[in-house]
Design a protein around this motif. Structure first.
Motif, mmCIF file in Angstrom:
data_model
loop_
_atom_site.group_PDB
_atom_site.id
_atom_site.type_symbol
_atom_site.label_atom_id
_atom_site.label_comp_id
_atom_site.label_asym_id
_atom_site.label_seq_id
_atom_site.Cartn_x
_atom_site.Cartn_y
_atom_site.Cartn_z
ATOM 1 N N ARG A 772 0.314 -31.849 -33.732
ATOM 2 C CA ARG A 772 0.935 -30.976 -34.743
ATOM 3 C C ARG A 772 -0.308 -30.344 -35.579
ATOM 4 N N ALA A 773 -1.099 -31.084 -36.104
ATOM 5 C CA ALA A 773 -2.039 -30.882 -37.221
ATOM 6 C C ALA A 773 -3.198 -29.909 -36.383
ATOM 7 N N ILE A 774 -3.319 -30.057 -35.077
ATOM 8 C CA ILE A 774 -4.120 -29.068 -34.363
ATOM 9 C C ILE A 774 -3.368 -27.684 -34.216
ATOM 10 N N PHE A 775 -2.126 -27.733 -33.670
ATOM 11 C CA PHE A 775 -1.303 -26.535 -33.620
ATOM 12 C C PHE A 775 -1.471 -25.798 -35.248
ATOM 13 N N GLU A 780 -3.525 -21.268 -38.590
ATOM 14 C CA GLU A 780 -4.323 -20.958 -39.340
ATOM 15 C C GLU A 780 -5.328 -20.117 -38.928
ATOM 16 N N PHE A 781 -5.981 -20.469 -38.036
ATOM 17 C CA PHE A 781 -7.348 -19.642 -37.552
ATOM 18 C C PHE A 781 -6.712 -18.333 -37.195
ATOM 19 N N GLN A 782 -5.686 -18.035 -36.344
ATOM 20 C CA GLN A 782 -5.000 -16.460 -36.214
ATOM 21 C C GLN A 782 -4.876 -15.892 -37.793
ATOM 22 N N SER A 783 -4.329 -16.458 -38.544
ATOM 23 C CA SER A 783 -4.352 -15.665 -39.800
ATOM 24 C C SER A 783 -5.787 -15.568 -40.369
ATOM 25 N N SER A 849 -12.713 -28.863 -39.732
ATOM 26 C CA SER A 849 -11.549 -29.367 -39.839
ATOM 27 C C SER A 849 -10.894 -29.669 -38.256
ATOM 28 N N TYR A 850 -10.909 -28.400 -37.558
ATOM 29 C CA TYR A 850 -10.265 -28.387 -36.312
ATOM 30 C C TYR A 850 -11.161 -29.608 -35.368
ATOM 31 N N GLN A 851 -12.431 -29.460 -35.463
ATOM 32 C CA GLN A 851 -13.159 -30.400 -34.394
ATOM 33 C C GLN A 851 -12.815 -31.756 -35.010
#
Length: 904
Positions: A772-775, A780-783, A849-851
């Motif tokens: 869920r954190a990855i989602f 957030e990346f889209q925003s 953060s994503y990685q």
């Protein structure tokens, strides 16, 4: 004086006495009186009343005498007699004729034959139930001549015909040992009449010598000895005679205290008072015989205490009835002994060691009854506190013995005990009725359960009440048969009679004997009955569910809509819902979303589904939390009711909603990344004129590629390795299901597997949180990318406008840029560069953060016990990109590969 009626019973009986004894009416007065007393007694017959066997015996006797024509004639007359209802006691008449078939002109033969009849000793089953009585063909229905004593006296008897068919278990007395006395033979001798032999001394006919006091002939009682009733010890005290002890023992046999032998409450046994003068041998024998009374009391106490206990149930009452049968046969033996003693007293015979009823003879004759009563007493102890099927299990367990007689006894009791269980079972599997007032059957019903939970909760197995001779698989099938019948009637409203479902007539109940034979052949007839009812009932129920209620179609609809199997419909629905779901959750209305759903159905292949399925498809809004958007609360729903709700229970539907929300969120991530990719492709050429953005755009491309790879691998795992594989297993099991429980179990396994492999169970909570954190990082990346593109496009537009104004002024002959315009442009560019630096930092932080979250997710995958999750980690890091960045992942991956190679 009125003439006597020649057909009256008294006249006929007197004529019979004259015929048997060969004397005149005056001479047979005493015999006639005794005959009247015998006929008026309550002696029970000791052989089975089988008219056919008696007739066969008569024909066999005629054949022995080479009277074939008379045998044929008798057979013809007997057949005609059977077709007429004039005579009711045909068996008694035939038996009497057989008894009187001897030639009265041969007195020696008559004496020998009648003596032979009473010469047969006491049988081992004289006290047993009718189930174990000697068969009629084994009884002495005719009186063949046998050798008699080598003296000139006629043999006498007690007149108790029941002694004539008994045999001993153990030492067997001689034929003369059962006779009371031996009346001397006189002129015009008594011709072997049993009635004449039974006369008391005072009733002897005139001219006949009084019978002498004689003991029992044979090894146990020499005929020459006469034992006095009392004997004095050396000190002059009178010792108790054996006759008194015999009488006391006969009372003790019935549980009644005698004069000398009484029940001792502290010691719980029968004892002879130590003050009573008695020799040690007689005291020991009396104590051994008194044990029979103690055993009788134990069994009788149990039956009396349970006789009026209604809560004991039908099985318990059947058990008590079987004990009563055994006691009744035991009482028959006691009645014979009492009658023998009474006749001896009437004749005035001295009773002592050499008399008919002695303690030693009682010890021999009661050996078998004692063994049987011991078995019954032990069985009573073993069955204390048990009822119903548990009681039947106890009786069955006690029958596992090597003694064939005891095994037969317990088997007979088991037949009576299991008969109510068989009645319960037949009513349940053939009619679906459960009339178990006292909770004895192994199928239990809960009347408080509503119809919608009938299959799951209303009926269950009482494991403690399952008889040990019925296997758990058979009990489960019995439960399913009756439950299926009730489910058809109450839930499916199918009024087909059970007889048509089973293609067999409903059998009421077998006899206790049939019950015993049925339950001893559990792998044969009983198994065939259960299997036939089980397969036919289950097949009919599944046919009704599939044809009338479209069970399989509803199962496929769940896969297409709630598990996102209908791809074109899901994609089009997401496109239509995007504007609505982007709004805050509090501003959504269900009727608007329902209209969009109907539009998506009409525009895709979903429109070709059955109306019965489409009308159940609906929209549900979940509970709203602060800050939620429409994406967070939207869910598809599928309404189920009626019989199919038995498979798709509320718990199952909640699992479907959880899986749908997970899949819907994963599908949304795929949808978002598609929009991100389209934005990058469209804006790549537009922003070429802004070289300062090349680094940020490149970073966006790299991060988006990582996310696309991750989501594609996750979607492949969820769609193919989880949903498709699990669905294929479910469908195969459903096609091979033999009953509704198999379908429900397969469906539950399917949902549990999907829940576990989609990381929705409690064991994978940490993995789900990381996912869920990855989602969230993708959203957030889209925003962030949208903000970057929006600001860059605005800046690009402003720069183009500035260049356009500058060109227009130059064409008009003016300066292209004034000092004020140049200052404003410089200021605006500086602001954009500041914003650009901020966006660059946000992208860098977002990428790190994503990685980091993905690396932690991979570590959790590798430490999982599920091999499919470990394989997923290999695909997510196929080029070891994350392994090079995180040492923890490097150790985990190496250890996991080591474990994998060792397992291989």
């Amino acid at each position: 004086m009125a003439a006597l009626d020649q057909k009256s019973p008294n006249v006929l009986l007197q004529s019979l006495c004259c015929r048997i004894t060969g004397k005149s009416e005056a001479e047979v007065a005493h015999q006639f009186q005794y005959a009247v007393r015998v006929i008026g007694s309550n002696y029970a017959p000791t052989i089975e009343r089988d008219e056919f066997l008696v007739s066969e015996k008569i024909k066999k006797e005629l054949m022995k005498q080479r009277r074939e024509a008379d045998a044929i004639r008798f057979s013809e007359l007997h057949r005609k007699l059977q077709t007429q209802g004039v005579l009711k006691q045909k068996w008694s008449i035939l038996y009497l004729l057989l008894s009187l078939c001897e030639d009265p002109r041969k007195p020696s033969s008559r004496v020998g034959s009648y003596s032979a009849l009473f010469a047969q000793p006491l049988p081992r089953d004289a006290h047993s139930t009718p189930f174990y009585c000697a068969r009629p063909q084994s009884l002495s229905l005719s009186y063949p001549e046998r050798g008699v004593a080598q003296n000139n006296t006629s043999m006498g008897t007690s007149g108790i015909s029941s002694l004539g068919v008994y045999s001993l278990n153990g030492p067997t007395p001689t034929p003369q040992s059962l006779l009371v006395g031996h009346p001397p033979q006189v002129a015009g001798d008594i011709r072997g009449s049993r009635l004449a032999w039974a006369l008391p001394i005072s009733a002897s006919p005139p001219g006949a010598a009084a019978p002498t006091s004689r003991g029992l002939a044979g090894p146990l009682a020499p005929p020459s000895r006469v034992t006095p009733r009392h004997r004095r010890d050396g000190d002059g005290s009178a010792e108790i005679g054996e006759v008194a002890l015999v009488r006391d023992i006969l009372y003790v046999f019935q549980g009644i205290d005698g004069k000398f032998i009484k029940m001792s409450a502290p010691e719980n046994c029968y004892k002879i008072d130590t003050k009573v003068p008695l020799c040690k041998s007689l005291r020991d024998i009396s104590s051994r015989l008194a044990e029979l009374g103690w055993l009788h009391n134990k069994v009788r106490k149990y039956t009396d205490s349970r006789a009026l206990d209604r809560a004991f149930g039908l099985v318990g009452q059947s058990f008590c009835a079987s004990l009563h049968q055994e006691l009744k046969e035991y009482y028959r033996l006691l009645s014979v002994l009492h009658s023998q003693l009474q006749v001896e007293d009437d004749q005035g015979v001295n009773l002592g060691v050499d008399s008919t009823l002695t303690l030693r003879r009682l010890l021999v004759w009661t050996y078998d009854p004692k063994v049987r009563l011991k078995t019954l007493a032990a069985l009573v102890d073993f069955c204390q506190g048990r009822k119903g099927g548990e009681l039947a299990s106890a009786v069955h367990a006690y029958g596992k013995t090597g003694d064939p007689n005891m095994r037969a006894l317990v088997q007979h009791i088991l037949g009576l005990v299991s008969h109510p269980i068989l009645n319960f079972l037949y009513r349940w599997i053939y009619d679906g009725e459960l009339e178990d007032t006292y909770h004895e059957f192994f199928v239990a019903s809960d009347p408080t359960v509503k119809t919608d939970r009938l299959w799951h909760d209303k009926y269950s197995l009482r494991k403690s009440m399952i008889p040990s001779f019925i296997t758990m698989d058979q009990a489960r099938k019995v439960l399913l048969i009756g439950k299926s019948i009730n489910f058809l009637h109450q839930v499916c409203h199918d009024r087909t009679p059970p007889g048509k479902i089973l293609h067999a007539s409903s059998k009421a109940a077998d006899s206790p004997k049939d019950a015993a034979e049925l339950f001893t052949d559990l792998e044969g007839v009983f198994q065939e009955k259960i299997d036939a009812a089980y397969f036919e009932t289950s097949k009919y129920l599944l046919g009704v569910l599939n044809k009338n209620y479209l069970l399989l179609e509803h199962l496929q609809a769940m896969r297409r809509y709630l598990l996102l199997g209908q791809g074109d419909f899901i994609r089009h629905l997401m496109d239509l819902l995007k504007p609505e779901l982007a709004r805050p959750a509090t501003t959504l209305y269900q009727h608007n979303l329902t209209g969009i759903l109907e539009t998506a159905v009409r525009a895709t292949n979903a429109q070709f589904d059955s109306p019965e399925i489409l009308k159940r498809l609906d929209v549900r809004l979940l509970e709203v939390s602060p800050g939620d958007t429409g994406w967070d609360v939207f869910s598809l729903d599928y309404h189920v009711e009626g019989p199919i709700a038995t498979v798709f229970t509320r718990e199952c539907m909640s699992h479907y909603l959880r899986v749908f929300n997970f899949l819907w969120r994963a599908k949304r991530m795929e949808y978002i990344l598609t929009d991100i990719w389209k934005g990058q492709m469209c804006n790549a050429k537009l922003l070429k004129s802004m070289p300062e953005l090349s680094g940020e755009l490149h970073q966006c491309h790299i991060l988006a590629s990582e996310m696309v790879h991750f989501i594609h691998q996750m979607q492949y795992y969820i769609t193919f390795e989880v949903l498709e594989c699990s669905w294929d297993e479910l469908w195969n099991k459903v096609q091979q299901a033999q009953d509704l429980d198999h379908i429900i179990a397969a469906h539950d396994v399917f949902l549990d597997t999907v829940i576990a492999r989609c990381l929705l169970d409690t064991n994978n909570r940490s993995l789900l949180n990381q996912l869920r954190a990855i989602f969230d990082q993708i959203i957030e990346f889209q925003s962030t990318q949208d903000s970057l593109y929006r600001s860059a496009l605005e800046e690009l537009q402003l720069r183009l406008q500035f260049e356009e104004r500058k060109r227009q002024r130059q064409q008009e002959g003016e300066w292209g840029v004034t000092t004020e315009d140049e200052a404003a442009e410089t200021k605006r560019i500086q602001e954009f560069q500041d914003f650009h630096a901020k966006m660059r930092s946000e992208l860098r932080i977002l990428s790190y953060s994503y990685q980091g979250i993905v690396q932690q997710f991979l570590v959790l995958l590798m430490t999982s016990t599920d091999e499919s999750l470990q394989f997923l980690s290999f695909r997510l890091d196929f080029n070891e990109h994350y392994k090079a960045r995180d040492p923890r992942l490097r150790v985990s991956l190496g250890a996991s590969r080591g474990r994998r190679s060792s397992n291989m």
